[in-house]
Design a protein around this motif. Structure first.
Motif, PDB file in Angstrom:
ATOM      1  N   ARG A  20      35.997  26.384  23.376  1.00  0.00           N
ATOM      2  CA  ARG A  20      36.466  27.530  22.613  1.00  0.00           C
ATOM      3  C   ARG A  20      35.422  28.638  22.707  1.00  0.00           C
ATOM      4  NH1 ARG A  20      40.239  25.318  23.360  1.00  0.00           N
ATOM      5  NH2 ARG A  20      41.902  24.547  21.995  1.00  0.00           N
ATOM      6  N   GLY A  21      35.870  29.813  23.143  1.00  0.00           N
ATOM      7  CA  GLY A  21      34.964  30.937  23.263  1.00  0.00           C
ATOM      8  C   GLY A  21      33.865  30.697  24.290  1.00  0.00           C
ATOM      9  N   GLN A  22      34.180  29.941  25.336  1.00  0.00           N
ATOM     10  CA  GLN A  22      33.184  29.636  26.357  1.00  0.00           C
ATOM     11  C   GLN A  22      32.836  30.891  27.157  1.00  0.00           C
ATOM     12  OE1 GLN A  22      31.464  26.775  27.127  1.00  0.00           O
ATOM     13  NE2 GLN A  22      30.405  28.019  28.637  1.00  0.00           N
ATOM     14  N   ARG A  23      31.561  31.135  27.300  1.00  0.00           N
ATOM     15  CA  ARG A  23      31.110  32.297  28.064  1.00  0.00           C
ATOM     16  C   ARG A  23      31.013  31.935  29.537  1.00  0.00           C
ATOM     17  NH1 ARG A  23      25.653  35.920  26.891  1.00  0.00           N
ATOM     18  NH2 ARG A  23      26.054  37.511  28.487  1.00  0.00           N
ATOM     19  N   GLY A  24      31.477  32.811  30.396  1.00  0.00           N
ATOM     20  CA  GLY A  24      31.408  32.558  31.818  1.00  0.00           C
ATOM     21  C   GLY A  24      29.967  32.505  32.318  1.00  0.00           C
ATOM     22  N   LYS A  25      29.720  31.633  33.280  1.00  0.00           N
ATOM     23  CA  LYS A  25      28.377  31.521  33.854  1.00  0.00           C
ATOM     24  C   LYS A  25      28.060  32.687  34.787  1.00  0.00           C
ATOM     25  CE  LYS A  25      28.034  26.461  33.861  1.00  0.00           C
ATOM     26  NZ  LYS A  25      27.825  25.266  34.734  1.00  0.00           N
ATOM     27  N   TYR A  26      29.084  33.215  35.411  1.00  0.00           N
ATOM     28  CA  TYR A  26      28.873  34.237  36.431  1.00  0.00           C
ATOM     29  C   TYR A  26      29.720  35.467  36.104  1.00  0.00           C
ATOM     30  CZ  TYR A  26      28.053  29.635  38.474  1.00  0.00           C
ATOM     31  OH  TYR A  26      27.668  28.332  38.676  1.00  0.00           O
ATOM     32  N   GLN A  27      29.125  36.649  36.248  1.00  0.00           N
ATOM     33  CA  GLN A  27      29.877  37.884  36.149  1.00  0.00           C
ATOM     34  C   GLN A  27      30.372  38.263  37.540  1.00  0.00           C
ATOM     35  OE1 GLN A  27      26.688  37.724  35.074  1.00  0.00           O
ATOM     36  NE2 GLN A  27      25.425  38.996  36.413  1.00  0.00           N
ATOM     37  N   ILE A  28      31.430  39.028  37.589  1.00  0.00           N
ATOM     38  CA  ILE A  28      32.021  39.387  38.877  1.00  0.00           C
ATOM     39  C   ILE A  28      31.931  40.896  39.064  1.00  0.00           C
ATOM     40  CG2 ILE A  28      33.566  37.410  38.893  1.00  0.00           C
ATOM     41  CD1 ILE A  28      35.808  39.190  38.022  1.00  0.00           C
ATOM     42  N   SER A  29      31.742  41.287  40.295  1.00  0.00           N
ATOM     43  CA  SER A  29      31.667  42.701  40.654  1.00  0.00           C
ATOM     44  C   SER A  29      32.437  42.920  41.952  1.00  0.00           C
ATOM     45  CB  SER A  29      30.200  43.147  40.806  1.00  0.00           C
ATOM     46  OG  SER A  29      29.548  42.374  41.800  1.00  0.00           O
ATOM     47  N   ASP A  30      32.457  44.143  42.409  1.00  0.00           N
ATOM     48  CA  ASP A  30      33.207  44.482  43.611  1.00  0.00           C
ATOM     49  C   ASP A  30      32.335  45.317  44.528  1.00  0.00           C
ATOM     50  OD1 ASP A  30      36.064  44.374  44.793  1.00  0.00           O
ATOM     51  OD2 ASP A  30      35.530  46.494  44.974  1.00  0.00           O
ATOM     52  N   ILE A  31      32.667  45.305  45.817  1.00  0.00           N
ATOM     53  CA  ILE A  31      31.889  46.059  46.789  1.00  0.00           C
ATOM     54  C   ILE A  31      31.968  47.563  46.540  1.00  0.00           C
ATOM     55  CG2 ILE A  31      33.773  46.227  48.468  1.00  0.00           C
ATOM     56  CD1 ILE A  31      31.676  45.829  50.666  1.00  0.00           C
ATOM     57  N   THR A  32      33.051  47.989  45.898  1.00  0.00           N
ATOM     58  CA  THR A  32      33.184  49.408  45.577  1.00  0.00           C
ATOM     59  C   THR A  32      32.325  49.812  44.387  1.00  0.00           C
ATOM     60  OG1 THR A  32      35.094  48.983  44.148  1.00  0.00           O
ATOM     61  CG2 THR A  32      35.527  49.432  46.490  1.00  0.00           C
ATOM     62  N   GLY A  33      31.850  48.844  43.604  1.00  0.00           N
ATOM     63  CA  GLY A  33      31.062  49.145  42.424  1.00  0.00           C
ATOM     64  C   GLY A  33      31.878  49.489  41.209  1.00  0.00           C
ATOM     65  N   LYS A  34      33.225  49.363  41.298  1.00  0.00           N
ATOM     66  CA  LYS A  34      34.110  49.710  40.191  1.00  0.00           C
ATOM     67  C   LYS A  34      35.010  48.519  39.871  1.00  0.00           C
ATOM     68  CE  LYS A  34      34.257  54.648  41.351  1.00  0.00           C
ATOM     69  NZ  LYS A  34      35.127  55.812  41.665  1.00  0.00           N
ATOM     70  N   MET A  35      35.085  48.180  38.588  1.00  0.00           N
ATOM     71  CA  MET A  35      35.927  47.075  38.138  1.00  0.00           C
ATOM     72  C   MET A  35      36.823  47.461  36.962  1.00  0.00           C
ATOM     73  SD  MET A  35      35.353  44.364  40.006  1.00  0.00           S
ATOM     74  CE  MET A  35      36.022  43.084  38.962  1.00  0.00           C
ATOM     75  N   ALA A  36      36.553  48.567  36.308  1.00  0.00           N
ATOM     76  CA  ALA A  36      37.252  48.920  35.081  1.00  0.00           C
ATOM     77  C   ALA A  36      38.707  49.264  35.343  1.00  0.00           C
ATOM     78  CB  ALA A  36      36.557  50.089  34.394  1.00  0.00           C
ATOM     79  N   GLU A  37      39.556  48.904  34.379  1.00  0.00           N
ATOM     80  CA  GLU A  37      40.963  49.289  34.308  1.00  0.00           C
ATOM     81  C   GLU A  37      41.783  48.805  35.510  1.00  0.00           C
ATOM     82  OE1 GLU A  37      41.348  53.421  33.496  1.00  0.00           O
ATOM     83  OE2 GLU A  37      39.919  53.418  31.840  1.00  0.00           O
ATOM     84  N   ARG A  38      41.407  47.696  36.085  1.00  0.00           N
ATOM     85  CA  ARG A  38      42.265  47.082  37.107  1.00  0.00           C
ATOM     86  C   ARG A  38      43.292  46.197  36.409  1.00  0.00           C
ATOM     87  NH1 ARG A  38      38.782  45.522  42.516  1.00  0.00           N
ATOM     88  NH2 ARG A  38      37.598  47.475  42.656  1.00  0.00           N
ATOM     89  N   SER A  39      44.485  46.172  36.953  1.00  0.00           N
ATOM     90  CA  SER A  39      45.593  45.487  36.290  1.00  0.00           C
ATOM     91  C   SER A  39      45.900  44.154  36.971  1.00  0.00           C
ATOM     92  CB  SER A  39      46.849  46.372  36.305  1.00  0.00           C
ATOM     93  OG  SER A  39      47.210  46.696  37.641  1.00  0.00           O
ATOM     94  N   ASN A  40      46.726  43.370  36.264  1.00  0.00           N
ATOM     95  CA  ASN A  40      47.244  42.103  36.789  1.00  0.00           C
ATOM     96  C   ASN A  40      46.114  41.133  37.141  1.00  0.00           C
ATOM     97  OD1 ASN A  40      49.328  40.352  37.433  1.00  0.00           O
ATOM     98  ND2 ASN A  40      49.435  41.023  39.561  1.00  0.00           N
ATOM     99  N   VAL A  41      45.234  40.907  36.165  1.00  0.00           N
ATOM    100  CA  VAL A  41      44.139  39.962  36.319  1.00  0.00           C
ATOM    101  C   VAL A  41      44.533  38.649  35.646  1.00  0.00           C
ATOM    102  CG1 VAL A  41      41.662  39.587  35.987  1.00  0.00           C
ATOM    103  CG2 VAL A  41      42.560  41.914  36.225  1.00  0.00           C
ATOM    104  N   THR A  42      44.236  37.529  36.267  1.00  0.00           N
ATOM    105  CA  THR A  42      44.554  36.218  35.701  1.00  0.00           C
ATOM    106  C   THR A  42      43.355  35.290  35.861  1.00  0.00           C
ATOM    107  OG1 THR A  42      45.513  35.463  37.799  1.00  0.00           O
ATOM    108  CG2 THR A  42      47.025  36.396  36.155  1.00  0.00           C
ATOM    109  N   LEU A  43      43.254  34.336  34.941  1.00  0.00           N
ATOM    110  CA  LEU A  43      42.290  33.249  35.034  1.00  0.00           C
ATOM    111  C   LEU A  43      43.034  31.960  35.365  1.00  0.00           C
ATOM    112  CD1 LEU A  43      39.803  33.791  32.056  1.00  0.00           C
ATOM    113  CD2 LEU A  43      39.587  34.536  34.422  1.00  0.00           C
TER     114      LEU A  43
END
Length: 252
Positions: free
Chosen positions: A165-188
């Motif tokens: 419950r409320g597990q924090r991810g071990k790794y953060q994710i980024s992109d080669i473009t340097g932009k991640m905000a406001e991207r849609s249709n993300v799933t785990l």
């Protein structure tokens, strides 16, 4: 009359033949133990997009996403006599571009993982050593007695059963473009890899690798990455959300 070297070679050849036959039988015997009841469920608890240096070796600031999630998994059917350990991971699927387009393929990044070892067999080396050559120190005896008391009070959970419950991810994710905000249709999604003592590696359904086990690899509902934390867009959305809540409360 054969020499000692010829006899040693014959014994070694017979030993390797028997060992290969037993290993092949153990690898094929897993087909008699189908693992079709494995179930996992994952839900997003919180996601943030931060602008900064995601790693100490990063040369410039960029946007990266951090997650908190809830995970319920019952992977105990994946454990059998040939299972050495189980590799479980949670990965995020998102668009590879900040521009919405059906032609852009999705990217997958692991945000959390763990290794679950199989329970000790009564015929393992540690169990046999403890049985025939027990430790003579009083400290070891006290620790064993304390552990036995704890086990008698509370039965250990089955291997492969997770409830986070409320597990924090071990790794953060980024992109080669340097932009991640406001991207849609993300799933785990949840995946696993069964690592046997001998034989092939078995993967979770939907992973694209073969061979695959049966079961239900859970996925979360689609969501969107928020605006960068502390930015004007994030502040505007928070203000709009708070005003909407006030309006609803006043109407009631």
């Amino acid at each position: 009359m054969h020499s000692s070297l010829n006899r040693a070679q014959a014994v070694f050849g017979f030993f390797t033949t028997v060992a290969l036959f037993v290993a092949g039988f153990a690898a094929l015997s897993v087909f008699l133990y189908p693992a079709d009841n494995a179930k996992t469920e994952v839900e997003v608890r919180n996601v943030q997009v931060i602008k900064g240096r995601p790693n100490y070796y990063s040369t410039k600031k960029e946007e990266y996403a951090q997650f908190r999630f809830d995970l319920d998994a019952d992977l105990s059917p994946l454990f059998n006599w040939n299972t050495k350990q189980l590799f479980v991971y949670v990965f995020a699927s998102y668009s590879s571009s900040d521009k919405e387009s059906s032609l852009v393929p999705s990217s997958e990044s692991i945000i959390w993982d763990t290794i679950i070892s199989a329970p000790a067999s009564p015929y393992s080396w540690d169990s046999l050593r403890e049985r025939f050559f027990p430790a003579k120190s009083s400290a070891a005896k006290k620790s064993r007695s304390a552990s036995s008391k704890n086990k008698s009070k509370k039965e250990p959970a089955a291997p492969g059963v997770l409830r986070l419950r409320g597990q924090r991810g071990k790794y953060q994710i980024s992109d080669i473009t340097g932009k991640m905000a406001e991207r849609s249709n993300v799933t785990l999604s949840v995946g696993w890899n069964v690592q046997p003592w001998v034989g092939a590696l078995w993967w979770s359904p939907g992973s694209g690798a073969v061979p695959r086990t049966a079961g239900q690899a859970g996925s979360s509902k689609p969501f969107d990455f928020p605006a960068v934390k502390g930015s004007k867009n994030a502040a505007a959305k928070e203000a709009a959300a708070s005003e909407g809540q006030k309006g609803t409360a006043s109407a009631v």
